[in-house]
Design an enzyme around this catalytic site. Structure first.
Site, PDB file in Angstrom:
ATOM      1  N   HIS A 136       0.836  -1.200   0.000  1.00  0.00           N
ATOM      2  CA  HIS A 136       0.000   0.000   0.000  1.00  0.00           C
ATOM      3  C   HIS A 136       0.878   1.260   0.000  1.00  0.00           C
ATOM      4  CE1 HIS A 136      -3.341   2.413   2.246  1.00  0.00           C
ATOM      5  NE2 HIS A 136      -3.375   2.641   0.951  1.00  0.00           N
ATOM      6  N   GLU A 148       2.879   0.535   3.371  1.00  0.00           N
ATOM      7  CA  GLU A 148       2.211  -0.300   4.375  1.00  0.00           C
ATOM      8  C   GLU A 148       2.094  -1.703   3.759  1.00  0.00           C
ATOM      9  OE1 GLU A 148      -1.915   0.821   5.172  1.00  0.00           O
ATOM     10  OE2 GLU A 148      -1.597   0.529   7.313  1.00  0.00           O
TER      11      GLU A 148
HETATM   12  N1  3HC Z   1       5.638  14.519  -7.808  1.00  0.00           N
HETATM   13  C1  3HC Z   1       6.739  15.208  -7.504  1.00  0.00           C
HETATM   14  N2  3HC Z   1       6.776  16.194  -6.589  1.00  0.00           N
HETATM   15  C2  3HC Z   1       5.634  16.493  -5.954  1.00  0.00           C
HETATM   16  C3  3HC Z   1       4.431  15.801  -6.223  1.00  0.00           C
HETATM   17  C4  3HC Z   1       4.461  14.773  -7.200  1.00  0.00           C
HETATM   18  N3  3HC Z   1       3.381  14.034  -7.530  1.00  0.00           N
HETATM   19  N4  3HC Z   1       3.469  16.332  -5.439  1.00  0.00           N
HETATM   20  C5  3HC Z   1       4.050  17.277  -4.673  1.00  0.00           C
HETATM   21  N5  3HC Z   1       5.349  17.375  -5.002  1.00  0.00           N
HETATM   22  C6  3HC Z   1       6.357  18.219  -4.375  1.00  0.00           C
HETATM   23  C7  3HC Z   1       6.260  19.668  -4.743  1.00  0.00           C
HETATM   24  O1  3HC Z   1       6.956  19.963  -5.925  1.00  0.00           O
HETATM   25  C8  3HC Z   1       6.913  20.361  -3.536  1.00  0.00           C
HETATM   26  O2  3HC Z   1       8.301  20.345  -3.570  1.00  0.00           O
HETATM   27  P1  3HC Z   1       9.162  21.479  -2.766  1.00  0.00           P
HETATM   28  O3  3HC Z   1       8.653  21.519  -1.353  1.00  0.00           O
HETATM   29  O4  3HC Z   1      10.556  20.972  -2.861  1.00  0.00           O
HETATM   30  O5  3HC Z   1       8.894  22.712  -3.531  1.00  0.00           O
HETATM   31  C9  3HC Z   1       6.551  19.466  -2.418  1.00  0.00           C
HETATM   32  O6  3HC Z   1       6.170  18.196  -2.982  1.00  0.00           O
HETATM   33  C10 3HC Z   1       5.455  20.074  -1.669  1.00  0.00           C
HETATM   34  O7  3HC Z   1       4.405  20.365  -2.598  1.00  0.00           O
HETATM   35  P2  3HC Z   1       3.523  21.694  -2.595  1.00  0.00           P
HETATM   36  O8  3HC Z   1       4.334  22.862  -2.185  1.00  0.00           O
HETATM   37  O9  3HC Z   1       2.769  21.746  -3.884  1.00  0.00           O
HETATM   38  O10 3HC Z   1       2.420  21.427  -1.559  1.00  0.00           O
HETATM   39  P3  3HC Z   1       2.555  20.919  -0.107  1.00  0.00           P
HETATM   40  O11 3HC Z   1       3.643  21.596   0.613  1.00  0.00           O
HETATM   41  O12 3HC Z   1       1.189  20.940   0.440  1.00  0.00           O
HETATM   42  O13 3HC Z   1       2.976  19.394  -0.276  1.00  0.00           O
HETATM   43  C11 3HC Z   1       2.098  17.237  -0.237  1.00  0.00           C
HETATM   44  C12 3HC Z   1       2.236  18.499  -1.022  1.00  0.00           C
HETATM   45  C13 3HC Z   1       3.433  16.505  -0.172  1.00  0.00           C
HETATM   46  C14 3HC Z   1       1.126  16.363  -1.035  1.00  0.00           C
HETATM   47  C15 3HC Z   1       1.624  17.580   1.215  1.00  0.00           C
HETATM   48  O14 3HC Z   1       0.560  18.474   1.163  1.00  0.00           O
HETATM   49  C16 3HC Z   1       1.165  16.381   1.982  1.00  0.00           C
HETATM   50  O15 3HC Z   1       1.969  15.637   2.519  1.00  0.00           O
HETATM   51  N6  3HC Z   1      -0.178  16.210   2.059  1.00  0.00           N
HETATM   52  C17 3HC Z   1      -0.757  15.058   2.717  1.00  0.00           C
HETATM   53  C18 3HC Z   1      -0.686  13.901   1.770  1.00  0.00           C
HETATM   54  C19 3HC Z   1      -1.255  12.673   2.370  1.00  0.00           C
HETATM   55  O16 3HC Z   1      -1.760  12.627   3.483  1.00  0.00           O
HETATM   56  N7  3HC Z   1      -1.195  11.602   1.582  1.00  0.00           N
HETATM   57  C20 3HC Z   1      -1.752  10.329   1.986  1.00  0.00           C
HETATM   58  C21 3HC Z   1      -3.159  10.243   1.536  1.00  0.00           C
HETATM   59  S1  3HC Z   1      -3.911   8.767   2.076  1.00  0.00           S
HETATM   60  C22 3HC Z   1      -3.435   7.642   0.936  1.00  0.00           C
HETATM   61  O17 3HC Z   1      -2.793   7.902  -0.054  1.00  0.00           O
HETATM   62  C23 3HC Z   1      -3.873   6.235   1.207  1.00  0.00           C
HETATM   63  C24 3HC Z   1      -4.986   5.814   0.290  1.00  0.00           C
HETATM   64  O18 3HC Z   1      -5.252   4.476   0.572  1.00  0.00           O
HETATM   65  C25 3HC Z   1      -6.218   6.639   0.430  1.00  0.00           C
END
Ligand code: 3HC
Length: 278
Positions: A136, A148
């Site tokens: 996961h 996971e």
């Molecule tokens: N590929 C490459 N880089 C990416 C990316 C991707 N797909 N998405 C985000 N990034 C990078 C950005 O370029 C940025 O880089 P930097 O800090 O060096 O400039 C960094 O990640 C942060 O992105 P943003 O500034 O656009 O936005 P955030 O600071 O909000 O970060 C995030 C984005 C990492 C997604 C952060 O908001 C986060 O951790 N959010 C929570 C995500 C989460 O909880 N995920 C789990 C969901 S549950 C799941 O997946 C399980 C399923 O079963 C449901």
């Protein structure tokens, strides 16, 4: 080692990208050519971002060159690991896993990226349940550190050890958990997302204020409603349905507001509208 990923959506394309970034020869398969095209575009966009930041030690072209994009299960041939990342629907996964199982050679490990469906149940659709496991990943797969690993009732120790080792090679931190609804991650996450949606339904706060409360008050990277849009409201709904059915606990009951949004196509970022407009 050749790896194949089934399903070119957000998770499948992200998972294929993670393998290719670690040098694995990877095939990304989706029976819908349009989905394959979209998945490739996702990978290109993400690699461009990572390359700009200097966080990949190869070029986007070389990494892309390791990925074969396909719509045919014939391309599974020679895979030693297959990761299924299709829709969170039992009938879809059942069909795919049976097909995968009959297209790979004996000894191939099959992992499922399911968010909530029982690994022991899914393992009954493949020929070698001892080689079947939950793998996961989290959205966005190239950024999130956790895998996971879910131990099914018949998963062998060899399979578990191999998948832990591969996860580390991918630069991820593995945790091994047992097969129970929602495992650890979604069992804990879904009630929080549900309560946020219910707060909105009951008019306790606005979308922005509910998110702000959790983001700034609890120091989460995203507010829960932003996270629902990010995961996909249809995915959140499907996971809650499974958990509610399995536990019978109203803390997992999908809110009517979420259901109606899914019916209306307000799936979040991917459809252009969810709790927010994109
Ligand atoms: N590929 C490459 N880089 C990416 C990316 C991707 N797909 N998405 C985000 N990034 C990078 C950005 O370029 C940025 O880089 P930097 O800090 O060096 O400039 C960094 O990640 C942060 O992105 P943003 O500034 O656009 O936005 P955030 O600071 O909000 O970060 C995030 C984005 C990492 C997604 C952060 O908001 C986060 O951790 N959010 C929570 C995500 C989460 O909880 N995920 C789990 C969901 S549950 C799941 O997946 C399980 C399923 O079963 C449901």
């Amino acid at each position: 080692m050749k790896v194949s990923v089934i399903g070119a959506g957000t998770m499948g394309s992200g998972i294929a990208q993670v393998f290719a970034m670690s040098g694995y020869e990877t095939t990304l398969i989706d029976i819908f050519p349009e989905a394959v095209k979209k998945g490739k575009a996702n990978i290109e966009k993400s690699l461009a971002k990572l390359s700009e930041k200097g966080s990949i030690n190869s070029t986007p072209d070389k990494i892309l060159g390791l990925i074969k994009f396909s719509s045919s299960y014939d391309d599974l041939k020679g895979s030693q690991l297959v990761v299924e990342a299709a829709f969170e629907r039992l009938d879809v996964k059942k069909d795919i896993l049976a097909k995968v199982s009959s297209n790979v050679s004996s000894g191939t490990i099959i992992g499922s990226n399911t968010s909530s469906i029982s690994i022991s149940l899914l393992s009954s659709f493949v020929k070698e349940p001892e080689n079947f496991i939950g793998m996961h990943f989290f959205n966005p797969p190239p950024i999130m550190k956790l895998v996971e690993i879910v131990n099914g009732n018949r998963t062998s120790e060899m399979t578990r050890n191999k998948i832990s080792e591969i996860s580390r090679q991918l630069g991820k931190e593995p945790v091994i958990v047992n097969d129970y609804p929602g495992f650890v991650s979604n069992r804990v996450l879904m009630p929080m997302l549900r309560e946020a949606i219910v707060c909105l339904e009951e008019g306790i706060g606005s979308v922005e204020d509910i998110d702000k409360t959790i983001k700034l008050g609890l120091n989460h990277p995203m507010g829960p409603l932003t996270l629902c849009d990010f995961i996909g409201n249809d995915v959140v709904y499907d996971i809650m349905e499974v958990l509610f059915r399995e536990f019978g606990d109203p803390h997992y009951k999908p809110p009517v507001l979420l259901r109606n949004m899914v019916y209306a196509g307000k799936l979040g970022r991917k459809s252009g509208e969810g709790f927010y407009k994109y």
